[in-house]
Motif scaffolding. Structure first.
Motif, PDB file in Angstrom:
ATOM      1  N   ASN B 387     -22.103  12.145   1.951  1.00 40.81           N
ATOM      2  CA  ASN B 387     -22.450  12.273   0.539  1.00 40.81           C
ATOM      3  C   ASN B 387     -23.969  12.410   0.394  1.00 40.81           C
ATOM      4  O   ASN B 387     -24.701  11.413   0.475  1.00 40.81           O
ATOM      5  CB  ASN B 387     -21.936  11.040  -0.210  1.00 40.81           C
ATOM      6  CG  ASN B 387     -21.889  11.243  -1.699  1.00 40.81           C
ATOM      7  OD1 ASN B 387     -22.715  11.943  -2.261  1.00 40.81           O
ATOM      8  ND2 ASN B 387     -20.928  10.612  -2.333  1.00 40.81           N
ATOM      9  N   VAL B 390     -25.638  10.268  -2.348  1.00 37.80           N
ATOM     10  CA  VAL B 390     -25.795   8.846  -2.010  1.00 37.80           C
ATOM     11  C   VAL B 390     -26.926   8.670  -1.005  1.00 37.80           C
ATOM     12  O   VAL B 390     -27.727   7.736  -1.109  1.00 37.80           O
ATOM     13  CB  VAL B 390     -24.465   8.292  -1.451  1.00 37.80           C
ATOM     14  CG1 VAL B 390     -24.636   6.879  -0.926  1.00 37.80           C
ATOM     15  CG2 VAL B 390     -23.391   8.325  -2.513  1.00 37.80           C
ATOM     16  N   LEU B 391     -26.996   9.591  -0.046  1.00 35.49           N
ATOM     17  CA  LEU B 391     -28.049   9.544   0.979  1.00 35.49           C
ATOM     18  C   LEU B 391     -29.424   9.624   0.317  1.00 35.49           C
ATOM     19  O   LEU B 391     -30.343   8.875   0.651  1.00 35.49           O
ATOM     20  CB  LEU B 391     -27.856  10.724   1.939  1.00 35.49           C
ATOM     21  CG  LEU B 391     -28.600  10.669   3.278  1.00 35.49           C
ATOM     22  CD1 LEU B 391     -28.107   9.503   4.105  1.00 35.49           C
ATOM     23  CD2 LEU B 391     -28.368  11.964   4.040  1.00 35.49           C
ATOM     24  N   ILE B 394     -30.346   6.398  -1.340  1.00 33.07           N
ATOM     25  CA  ILE B 394     -30.775   5.385  -0.356  1.00 33.07           C
ATOM     26  C   ILE B 394     -32.249   5.611  -0.020  1.00 33.07           C
ATOM     27  O   ILE B 394     -33.060   4.684  -0.056  1.00 33.07           O
ATOM     28  CB  ILE B 394     -29.962   5.467   0.947  1.00 33.07           C
ATOM     29  CG1 ILE B 394     -28.497   5.132   0.702  1.00 33.07           C
ATOM     30  CG2 ILE B 394     -30.521   4.516   1.996  1.00 33.07           C
ATOM     31  CD1 ILE B 394     -27.642   5.398   1.922  1.00 33.07           C
TER      32      ILE B 394
END
Lengths: 219, 424
Positions: B387, B390-391, B394
């Motif tokens: 994803n 999402v990466l 982060i």
């Protein structure tokens, strides 16, 4: 810290397993209600609606897991399409309940026997699919170790065979329905025919779901 | 009075670290079912405390003396004291804010960013030892990948030596003692080889090796005896995972130890700096100083006073027992496809990487390393979906911490310097 662990959520296959358990319950309730309808007894389609809604909630959870997880060993599209196909089974049961609520029709003994056969084979297909999902889940838990996928192709083949058997029974039921002008009106014939198509959706979707799993394993 | 305030602040930051980071180490065994919440908290408390007290000294000195150019503060060491105080306060505030808003931030990045901010606001860019910062930054980039590599290797060993075999349970019974040996041996070597300076024990290679081998062998024998009479139930996968739970618990304990060793410095580092500077000022006032401030800080300062490490350790322990249980209960149901076997791979890799960093004096982020090790296991299982969104989030939260904590420290310094200088 809570948000950190959103990245690595619960196994989607575990959720798909949970989803199918609820779908099975929807099917059992639908079957029970169908028998009540056939025998002229009272039945409650709203119970099936509620259970189907529970299945929808788990389906949404699967979507949430996949879209908020950092990574998964399976393709997002494959996971989502599998859970949607399973959900179609619950939807079919819900549609059946709604249509039964519209009208009462007396079935001939031959029709009743054919419906009984269809449900009997569908029960077997549901059990086989449940075992398939369980093995698929174990396969995933064992980190795709090849030895755990040995039984899966056989289960997929069995489900396909059940679907073909149901098609045969459905075909012979169709002949009975469309030659029952002496006992049923045109609208009743249409109604019973519509019912048969909806019931048949269950086995079709089971076969589609099994095929999805076969493709996921192949990848 | 100022010293008491500093020690209270140290406790507050350590409390934040315990509350914020305990989920990293104990979240996986709790959600995989290897440990109950109560036992997880108990183990975390014991091993975090031991790690902090026994091996926590290495990173403390890096944070307190190696990031800022101390020679620029010779003229007025009080500025450095205020800078260290504000960096600790800024770091604590940022972690608290992040915890409230449920953001996955690194406590290590927070303190390093704050110390850099302190240097920038007091002297300017020249106050920062950029070479050291570069090394620290490289270690931050390398450590998740290193952790990921180790977890990937262990995961594949598990998969090919156990799950792929016809009788995985029998294989596990054969191999588990070796895993236990490796964990205990690594932990023992990392702790006692030229370590334990806080206990005045500085063992050379041969005695450290002998003790570590003996400890590892004892663990392996105990495991072999315990597993000898265990029988399979029929569900191979369940059996393997059930008997991987003790391994997972051992790895998680090792993780807590390593975390205590590395992260106590995030609270204690600036405090050590403040205490040494305060001592230096006292001696200077009495005209009793052996050499310059730098000499005093780096050479004659000696070891870390044990009571500071104890305060830091106690803060972490309190953080775990108060907030940590809630964090674990919340995340307990949310963790990934982490099973005991995968948790063991991830936990061992995290602990080894963090402990290696501690021994090298590198302040590493256990949060980032856990992401790396769990991703390493994920890569081992195959990536069907990665994803990117999402990466990116982060990485954003990782990069956000440094400037935010630096900025917060600058703000606090400007607001509080006149007040703090009166207290010193």
């Amino acid at each position: 810290m809570w948000a950190f662990f959103n990245l690595f959520y619960k196994s989607p296959i575990e959720l798909i397993n949970e989803h199918f358990k609820v779908v099975s319950e929807v099917y059992e309730l639908a079957k029970l209600n169908f028998n009540c309808w056939r025998e002229g007894k009272e039945f409650n389609y709203e119970v099936v609606d509620q259970k189907e809604h529970e299945a929808d909630i788990i389906r949404e959870k699967v979507s949430e897991v996949i879209t908020t997880s950092l990574m998964s060993s399976l393709r997002k599209e494959d996971i989502l399409s599998l859970v949607w196909v399973q959900d179609e089974i619950a939807d079919a049961c819900q549609d059946l309940m709604h249509i039964l609520d519209f009208k009462r029709v007396k079935l001939t003994p031959e029709m009743t026997e054919k419906f009984r056969q269809i449900f009997e084979i569908t029960d077997k297909a549901m059990t086989e699919y449940s075992a398939l999902l369980n093995n698929f889940y174990n396969f995933s838990r064992a980190d795709w170790a090849p030895r755990y996928k040995r039984v899966i192709p056989q289960e997929i083949e069995n489900i396909s065979k059940f679907e073909k058997d149901i098609d045969r029974v459905k075909h012979s039921l169709g002949k009975i329905i469309y030659n029952s002008e002496s006992t049923h009106s045109a609208i009743e014939i249409y109604f019973i025919s519509k019912m048969t198509i909806i019931i048949d959706r269950t086995s079709n979707e089971l076969k589609r779901a099994a095929e999805r799993i076969k493709r996921m394993i192949a990848k | 009075m100022f010293l008491i305030l500093t020690l209270l602040l140290c406790f507050y930051v350590a409390w934040n670290i315990g509350a914020n980071d305990v989920g990293n180490n104990m979240g996986t065994p709790v959600s995989a079912g290897s440990l109950s919440f109560k036992n997880a908290v108990l183990i975390a408390v014991i091993f975090e405390f031991l790690g902090a007290v026994l091996v926590g000294g290495y990173v403390v000195k890096t944070i307190s003396t190696d990031i800022l150019n101390l020679s620029l503060y010779e003229g007025d060491p009080r500025i450095l004291i205020i800078a260290m105080f504000c960096s600790l306060l800024a770091s604590g505030f940022w972690i608290t804010i992040a915890t409230v808003f449920k953001m996955p931030v690194s406590t290590t990045h927070s303190i390093i960013g704050a110390v850099v901010g302190a240097g920038l606001v007091t002297v300017g860019a020249g106050a920062i030892c950029w070479a050291k910062i570069k090394l620290i930054a490289i270690s931050w980039l390398v450590s998740p990948f290193l952790g990921g590599l180790i977890s990937y290797i262990i995961f594949n060993i598990y998969k090919y030596l156990i799950f792929n075999k016809d009788d995985p349970f029998i294989q596990l019974k054969r191999i588990a003692p070796f895993f236990v040996f490796i964990v205990i041996f690594t932990l023992a070597m990392a702790t006692i080889y030229k370590g334990l300076k806080n206990l005045h024990l500085n063992l050379d290679l041969v005695p450290a090796l002998l003790i570590s081998v003996a400890a590892g062998a004892a663990g392996a024998v105990f495991t072999a005896i315990r597993m000898k009479n265990k029988k399979a139930s029929g569900d191979q996968v369940n059996d393997v995972e059930d008997f991987s739970k003790p391994l997972h618990v051992i790895a998680a304990s090792y993780e807590c130890f390593a975390h205590g060793a590395n992260d106590v410095a995030n609270a204690v580092g600036p405090v050590f700096g403040i205490i040494m500077l305060t001592k230096y000022l006292k001696y200077k006032a009495g005209s009793d100083i052996p050499g310059s401030m730098i000499q005093f800080m780096t050479c004659s300062g000696g070891g870390i006073p044990p009571y500071i490490l104890l305060i830091g350790a106690a803060g972490i322990v309190l953080g775990i027992t108060t907030f940590g249980k809630n964090v674990m209960e919340t995340i307990g149901k949310r963790i990934t496809e982490i099973t005991p076997s995968r948790g063991f791979a991830s936990g061992f890799a995290t602990a080894t990487t963090v402990l290696l960093g501690s021994r090298l004096g590198c302040p590493l982020s256990s949060t980032h390393i856990v992401v790396g090790t769990v991703a390493g296991v994920g890569i081992g299982r195959g990536i069907g979906t990665l994803n990117a969104k999402v990466l990116l989030s982060i990485f954003m939260s990782w990069f956000l911490t440094l400037p935010v904590s630096a900025g917060l420290c600058v703000l606090l310094y400007l607001l509080l310097k006149d007040i703090i200088i009166r207290l010193i």
